[in-house]
Design an enzyme around this catalytic site. Sequence first.
Site, mmCIF file in Angstrom:
data_model
loop_
_atom_site.group_PDB
_atom_site.id
_atom_site.type_symbol
_atom_site.label_atom_id
_atom_site.label_comp_id
_atom_site.label_asym_id
_atom_site.label_seq_id
_atom_site.Cartn_x
_atom_site.Cartn_y
_atom_site.Cartn_z
ATOM 1 N N GLN A 46 0.844 -1.185 0.000
ATOM 2 C CA GLN A 46 0.000 0.000 0.000
ATOM 3 C C GLN A 46 0.880 1.236 0.000
ATOM 4 O O GLN A 46 1.978 1.219 0.547
ATOM 5 C CB GLN A 46 -0.796 0.064 1.325
ATOM 6 C CG GLN A 46 -2.217 -0.291 1.244
ATOM 7 C CD GLN A 46 -2.885 -0.293 2.622
ATOM 8 O OE1 GLN A 46 -3.631 -1.201 2.868
ATOM 9 N NE2 GLN A 46 -2.651 0.667 3.484
ATOM 10 N N ARG A 59 0.131 13.752 14.286
ATOM 11 C CA ARG A 59 -0.521 12.461 14.050
ATOM 12 C C ARG A 59 0.349 11.386 14.685
ATOM 13 O O ARG A 59 1.534 11.314 14.441
ATOM 14 C CB ARG A 59 -0.695 12.191 12.565
ATOM 15 C CG ARG A 59 -1.664 13.159 11.888
ATOM 16 C CD ARG A 59 -1.841 12.793 10.419
ATOM 17 N NE ARG A 59 -2.616 13.773 9.701
ATOM 18 C CZ ARG A 59 -3.863 13.587 9.281
ATOM 19 N NH1 ARG A 59 -4.483 12.457 9.525
ATOM 20 N NH2 ARG A 59 -4.487 14.532 8.613
ATOM 21 N N HIS A 62 1.467 5.751 16.055
ATOM 22 C CA HIS A 62 0.697 4.592 15.615
ATOM 23 C C HIS A 62 1.601 3.417 15.267
ATOM 24 O O HIS A 62 2.743 3.603 14.891
ATOM 25 C CB HIS A 62 -0.111 4.936 14.353
ATOM 26 C CG HIS A 62 -0.989 6.127 14.521
ATOM 27 N ND1 HIS A 62 -1.104 7.082 13.547
ATOM 28 C CD2 HIS A 62 -1.793 6.524 15.539
ATOM 29 C CE1 HIS A 62 -1.949 8.019 13.950
ATOM 30 N NE2 HIS A 62 -2.374 7.709 15.160
ATOM 31 N N LYS A 72 7.525 0.849 7.177
ATOM 32 C CA LYS A 72 7.088 2.023 6.413
ATOM 33 C C LYS A 72 8.297 2.720 5.809
ATOM 34 O O LYS A 72 9.362 2.757 6.425
ATOM 35 C CB LYS A 72 6.383 3.035 7.321
ATOM 36 C CG LYS A 72 5.144 2.542 7.999
ATOM 37 C CD LYS A 72 4.593 3.617 8.935
ATOM 38 C CE LYS A 72 3.374 3.109 9.678
ATOM 39 N NZ LYS A 72 2.880 4.108 10.635
ATOM 40 N N HIS A 119 5.178 5.160 15.305
ATOM 41 C CA HIS A 119 5.480 6.199 14.329
ATOM 42 C C HIS A 119 4.486 7.352 14.458
ATOM 43 O O HIS A 119 3.292 7.129 14.595
ATOM 44 C CB HIS A 119 5.411 5.622 12.905
ATOM 45 C CG HIS A 119 5.535 6.672 11.854
ATOM 46 N ND1 HIS A 119 4.472 7.060 11.063
ATOM 47 C CD2 HIS A 119 6.591 7.429 11.471
ATOM 48 C CE1 HIS A 119 4.880 8.011 10.225
ATOM 49 N NE2 HIS A 119 6.155 8.253 10.463
ATOM 50 N N TYR A 132 3.666 7.514 2.359
ATOM 51 C CA TYR A 132 4.443 6.402 2.899
ATOM 52 C C TYR A 132 3.958 5.077 2.350
ATOM 53 O O TYR A 132 2.772 4.841 2.184
ATOM 54 C CB TYR A 132 4.505 6.417 4.428
ATOM 55 C CG TYR A 132 3.199 6.454 5.170
ATOM 56 C CD1 TYR A 132 2.674 5.310 5.744
ATOM 57 C CD2 TYR A 132 2.504 7.646 5.326
ATOM 58 C CE1 TYR A 132 1.492 5.344 6.452
ATOM 59 C CE2 TYR A 132 1.319 7.690 6.034
ATOM 60 C CZ TYR A 132 0.812 6.541 6.596
ATOM 61 O OH TYR A 132 -0.364 6.570 7.294
ATOM 62 N N GLU A 143 -4.385 -2.372 15.087
ATOM 63 C CA GLU A 143 -3.924 -0.999 15.290
ATOM 64 C C GLU A 143 -3.753 -0.693 16.779
ATOM 65 O O GLU A 143 -4.577 -1.070 17.611
ATOM 66 C CB GLU A 143 -4.940 -0.033 14.686
ATOM 67 C CG GLU A 143 -4.550 1.412 14.817
ATOM 68 C CD GLU A 143 -5.595 2.350 14.249
ATOM 69 O OE1 GLU A 143 -5.208 3.453 13.865
ATOM 70 O OE2 GLU A 143 -6.793 1.988 14.201
ATOM 71 N N ASP A 168 -6.103 10.299 18.911
ATOM 72 C CA ASP A 168 -4.690 10.307 19.301
ATOM 73 C C ASP A 168 -4.498 10.843 20.722
ATOM 74 O O ASP A 168 -3.616 10.386 21.440
ATOM 75 C CB ASP A 168 -3.857 11.106 18.296
ATOM 76 C CG ASP A 168 -3.607 10.336 17.007
ATOM 77 O OD1 ASP A 168 -3.848 9.111 16.975
ATOM 78 O OD2 ASP A 168 -3.172 10.962 16.026
#
Length: 186
Positions: A46, A59, A62, A72, A119, A132, A143, A168
Site C-alpha cells: 500500500q 498524528r 501509531h 514504512k 510512528h 508512505y 492498530e 490520538d
Amino acid sequence: MIFTETKLKGAYIVDIKRIEDDRGFFGRAWCKQEFEEVGLSTNVVQTNLSSNKKKGTLRGLHFQVTPHAESKLVRCTRGALYDVIIDLREQSPTYRQWIGVELTADSFRMLYVPENFGHGFITLEDNTDIMYQVTEYYAPAAERGIRYNDPAFNIEWPMEPLVISDKDLAHADFSDEVARPLPSIS
C-alpha cells in the site's frame, strides 16, 4: 540510494543519490534491489497519503501489532515535518528509545521505519503532505497507539501540537501490554 542506519537498529535515513546537471537532478526514490541489499523489507502492499492543512498538526504515535506489523518508508512530498519513531521490540537493545528526523519536500530525504516501531509526526509548515509505503495492509484490529506526550518516552517535539485528533489524545500511557502480539485474527 544512500542508506544511513540510525541509532535504532534497522531504522534508516534514506537519501536519494543525485545525478545532477543544469536541468536539475535524477535519482531513485525506490529500488527493490537496493533495499534488499541492505536487508530491508520490500513487500510494499500500500501507499498512503496524509495531507495536513495546518502547521502544528500531530498524528500518532501509531503501529500495528503482529501478525500485521508493518514497515514504512516515509517521505514528505510538500512542506516539512518532524518524524518520530520509537523502538517497541522488547528484545532490542534500543527498546523504548526514540529518534526524530526532519523530513522536507525540498530535501527528498526518507525514513525507513521497521516493523514493531511506533510512528508519528508533527507538521512544521502549513499544507504539509506525507506519502508512505507500507508492507502490510491496514488491519483495524491490530492498530495500536501511544500518546505523543507519554512520559515513558519523553519525546522532545520541536513545538506543541496545535491540531491533534481526539483518538490520538485518548491513547493510554504506554505499557508492554500495548505492543504484545494479537492471539490470532481471522
